[in-house]
Design a protein around this motif. Sequence first.
Motif, mmCIF file in Angstrom:
data_model
loop_
_atom_site.group_PDB
_atom_site.id
_atom_site.type_symbol
_atom_site.label_atom_id
_atom_site.label_comp_id
_atom_site.label_asym_id
_atom_site.label_seq_id
_atom_site.Cartn_x
_atom_site.Cartn_y
_atom_site.Cartn_z
ATOM 1 N N HIS A 101 65.091 12.827 -2.508
ATOM 2 C CA HIS A 101 65.472 11.463 -1.728
ATOM 3 C C HIS A 101 66.429 10.894 -2.960
ATOM 4 O O HIS A 101 67.612 10.230 -2.681
ATOM 5 N N HIS A 102 65.970 10.577 -4.243
ATOM 6 C CA HIS A 102 66.600 9.984 -5.135
ATOM 7 C C HIS A 102 67.748 10.793 -5.636
ATOM 8 O O HIS A 102 69.001 10.109 -6.078
ATOM 9 N N ILE A 103 67.929 11.880 -5.601
ATOM 10 C CA ILE A 103 68.885 12.725 -6.136
ATOM 11 C C ILE A 103 70.140 12.551 -5.196
ATOM 12 O O ILE A 103 71.146 12.437 -5.512
ATOM 13 N N ALA A 104 69.644 12.739 -3.710
ATOM 14 C CA ALA A 104 70.617 12.711 -3.007
ATOM 15 C C ALA A 104 71.601 11.206 -3.117
ATOM 16 O O ALA A 104 72.538 10.993 -2.947
ATOM 17 N N ARG A 105 70.540 10.239 -3.201
ATOM 18 C CA ARG A 105 71.344 8.845 -3.506
ATOM 19 C C ARG A 105 72.046 9.010 -4.923
ATOM 20 O O ARG A 105 73.193 8.443 -4.682
ATOM 21 N N ALA A 106 71.537 9.488 -5.789
ATOM 22 C CA ALA A 106 72.346 9.534 -7.136
ATOM 23 C C ALA A 106 73.641 10.140 -6.874
ATOM 24 O O ALA A 106 74.716 9.745 -7.513
ATOM 25 N N PHE A 107 73.657 11.376 -5.869
ATOM 26 C CA PHE A 107 75.095 12.226 -6.221
ATOM 27 C C PHE A 107 75.828 11.334 -5.088
ATOM 28 O O PHE A 107 76.973 11.848 -4.863
ATOM 29 N N THR A 108 75.838 10.052 -4.548
ATOM 30 C CA THR A 108 76.716 9.275 -3.789
ATOM 31 C C THR A 108 77.559 8.504 -4.856
ATOM 32 O O THR A 108 78.540 7.971 -4.465
ATOM 33 N N ALA A 109 77.097 8.601 -6.158
ATOM 34 C CA ALA A 109 77.995 7.872 -7.132
ATOM 35 C C ALA A 109 79.108 8.628 -7.599
ATOM 36 O O ALA A 109 79.105 9.617 -7.489
ATOM 37 N N ARG A 110 80.177 7.796 -7.905
ATOM 38 C CA ARG A 110 81.409 8.597 -8.640
ATOM 39 C C ARG A 110 81.015 9.295 -10.065
ATOM 40 O O ARG A 110 81.406 10.321 -10.073
ATOM 41 N N HIS A 111 80.176 8.753 -10.716
ATOM 42 C CA HIS A 111 79.607 9.449 -11.915
ATOM 43 C C HIS A 111 78.119 9.427 -11.942
ATOM 44 O O HIS A 111 77.625 8.251 -11.879
ATOM 45 N N VAL A 112 77.528 10.758 -12.025
ATOM 46 C CA VAL A 112 76.534 11.007 -11.831
ATOM 47 C C VAL A 112 75.947 11.370 -13.082
ATOM 48 O O VAL A 112 76.213 12.300 -13.819
ATOM 49 N N SER A 113 74.745 10.874 -13.522
ATOM 50 C CA SER A 113 73.887 11.294 -14.700
ATOM 51 C C SER A 113 72.547 11.524 -14.571
ATOM 52 O O SER A 113 71.912 10.378 -13.896
ATOM 53 N N LEU A 114 72.007 12.345 -15.157
ATOM 54 C CA LEU A 114 70.443 12.698 -14.929
ATOM 55 C C LEU A 114 69.809 12.821 -16.325
ATOM 56 O O LEU A 114 70.346 13.869 -17.291
ATOM 57 N N ASP A 115 68.969 12.043 -16.780
ATOM 58 C CA ASP A 115 68.382 12.563 -17.921
ATOM 59 C C ASP A 115 66.558 12.925 -17.487
ATOM 60 O O ASP A 115 66.127 12.235 -16.873
ATOM 61 N N VAL A 116 66.265 14.031 -17.966
ATOM 62 C CA VAL A 116 65.021 14.672 -17.262
ATOM 63 C C VAL A 116 64.063 15.205 -18.251
ATOM 64 O O VAL A 116 64.417 15.922 -19.119
ATOM 65 N N TRP A 117 62.861 15.027 -18.157
ATOM 66 C CA TRP A 117 61.791 15.405 -18.897
ATOM 67 C C TRP A 117 60.660 15.802 -17.963
ATOM 68 O O TRP A 117 60.251 15.179 -16.965
ATOM 69 N N SER A 118 60.486 17.293 -17.939
ATOM 70 C CA SER A 118 59.645 18.125 -16.808
ATOM 71 C C SER A 118 58.973 19.320 -17.312
ATOM 72 O O SER A 118 59.558 19.458 -18.578
ATOM 73 N N LEU A 119 58.207 20.004 -16.557
ATOM 74 C CA LEU A 119 57.735 20.789 -17.044
ATOM 75 C C LEU A 119 58.613 22.358 -16.757
ATOM 76 O O LEU A 119 58.571 22.979 -17.644
ATOM 77 N N THR A 120 58.954 22.464 -15.486
ATOM 78 C CA THR A 120 59.782 23.351 -15.105
ATOM 79 C C THR A 120 61.430 23.337 -14.313
ATOM 80 O O THR A 120 61.991 23.987 -14.176
ATOM 81 N N VAL A 121 61.235 21.896 -13.874
ATOM 82 C CA VAL A 121 62.600 21.534 -13.157
ATOM 83 C C VAL A 121 62.708 22.471 -11.855
ATOM 84 O O VAL A 121 63.846 22.301 -11.271
ATOM 85 N N GLU A 122 61.645 22.887 -11.337
ATOM 86 C CA GLU A 122 61.660 23.615 -9.987
ATOM 87 C C GLU A 122 62.139 22.634 -8.838
ATOM 88 O O GLU A 122 63.263 22.966 -8.126
ATOM 89 N N THR A 123 61.747 21.667 -8.671
ATOM 90 C CA THR A 123 61.901 20.638 -7.654
ATOM 91 C C THR A 123 63.428 20.064 -7.672
ATOM 92 O O THR A 123 64.157 19.966 -6.840
ATOM 93 N N LEU A 124 63.676 19.509 -9.048
ATOM 94 C CA LEU A 124 65.050 19.018 -9.315
ATOM 95 C C LEU A 124 66.109 20.344 -9.195
ATOM 96 O O LEU A 124 67.174 19.862 -8.481
ATOM 97 N N SER A 125 65.676 21.447 -9.309
ATOM 98 C CA SER A 125 66.599 22.371 -9.236
ATOM 99 C C SER A 125 67.047 22.722 -7.956
ATOM 100 O O SER A 125 68.286 22.665 -7.353
ATOM 101 N N LYS A 126 66.223 22.610 -6.878
ATOM 102 C CA LYS A 126 66.253 22.740 -5.422
ATOM 103 C C LYS A 126 67.035 21.565 -4.765
ATOM 104 O O LYS A 126 67.786 21.706 -4.392
#
Length: 298
Positions: A101-126
Amino acid sequence: MASTTAGNGGDPEGTGDDGGTGTPRYRLVADELRAMILDGRIDQGRPLPKQQQLQRRYGVGRSTVQSALQLLRDEGLIEQGVPGRAARVAHQDGQLQPLAHHIARAFTARHVSLDVWSLTVETLSKAVQNQATEIRNGEQRPESIAVRVLLPDLEAPHPYPRCVGDPADPRPLQRLRHLIRTYAGALEHSLTALAEDRLVPDVRVEVRGIPTIPGEKRYIINGTEALTGFYSIRRATMYNNPDGATLDVLELHSDGSLFPSARRAPGGSALDDARFAQVTQWFDTRWEQVATPLPLSD
């Protein structure tokens, strides 16, 4: 968005672009309504303008307005009104939204930026791959995407996952390293391919490792919102390939819950600004002073 064009012309689904921008008209309407909701111009629980009013305001047809409202419902921002009445802004208090939900909302912006600290980024990648598909389908049109990912260093002797009976067994850590490479590689490829195919002009993806594992996952989204989720330690059965063995392990586990931890917005309080500055400093110092490039191929 221009509001002087009458009706929807020959575009009953509202999918034609506005002024040659390539963005579907219903998304332009949704973008403006979303902005009014997120910055508080329309409070939670308050009704949106009626559909006929939105048609006149934006110079579009009924189906375009309906598509825009459906998009906002899918994002959880509005609730269906009583028949004959306008939809209302949804109450967000106490509702935890998934990362997608948060990623979908983020990608509505003209300029998308993500800083991430995670174990494997499995969910983020999908979640990001879903947005890449939206871009390829012409549903999203960001001008730039910048992603920085912090992951556990592949060479460090991390305490988890580990075999319950034999902590020195290397197979759990080998599998973790494989998962880190697999999902981080998929994330990188799905975004860099957008630049290679000239769908997004500016794409930057960088993955670095630090010699520790996360007790929590952190996301800083578009420089305005920070989310935190927590890992617990659980006992589980790991199916190890290629040898087919089953291993009794202690591993990190997340149920996917994410909690707002900081936010920066125009007119926000000094406390909000200070909290957000601390979160970004936490990430930046690790990125600049500790992290090293993480090789994604063996």
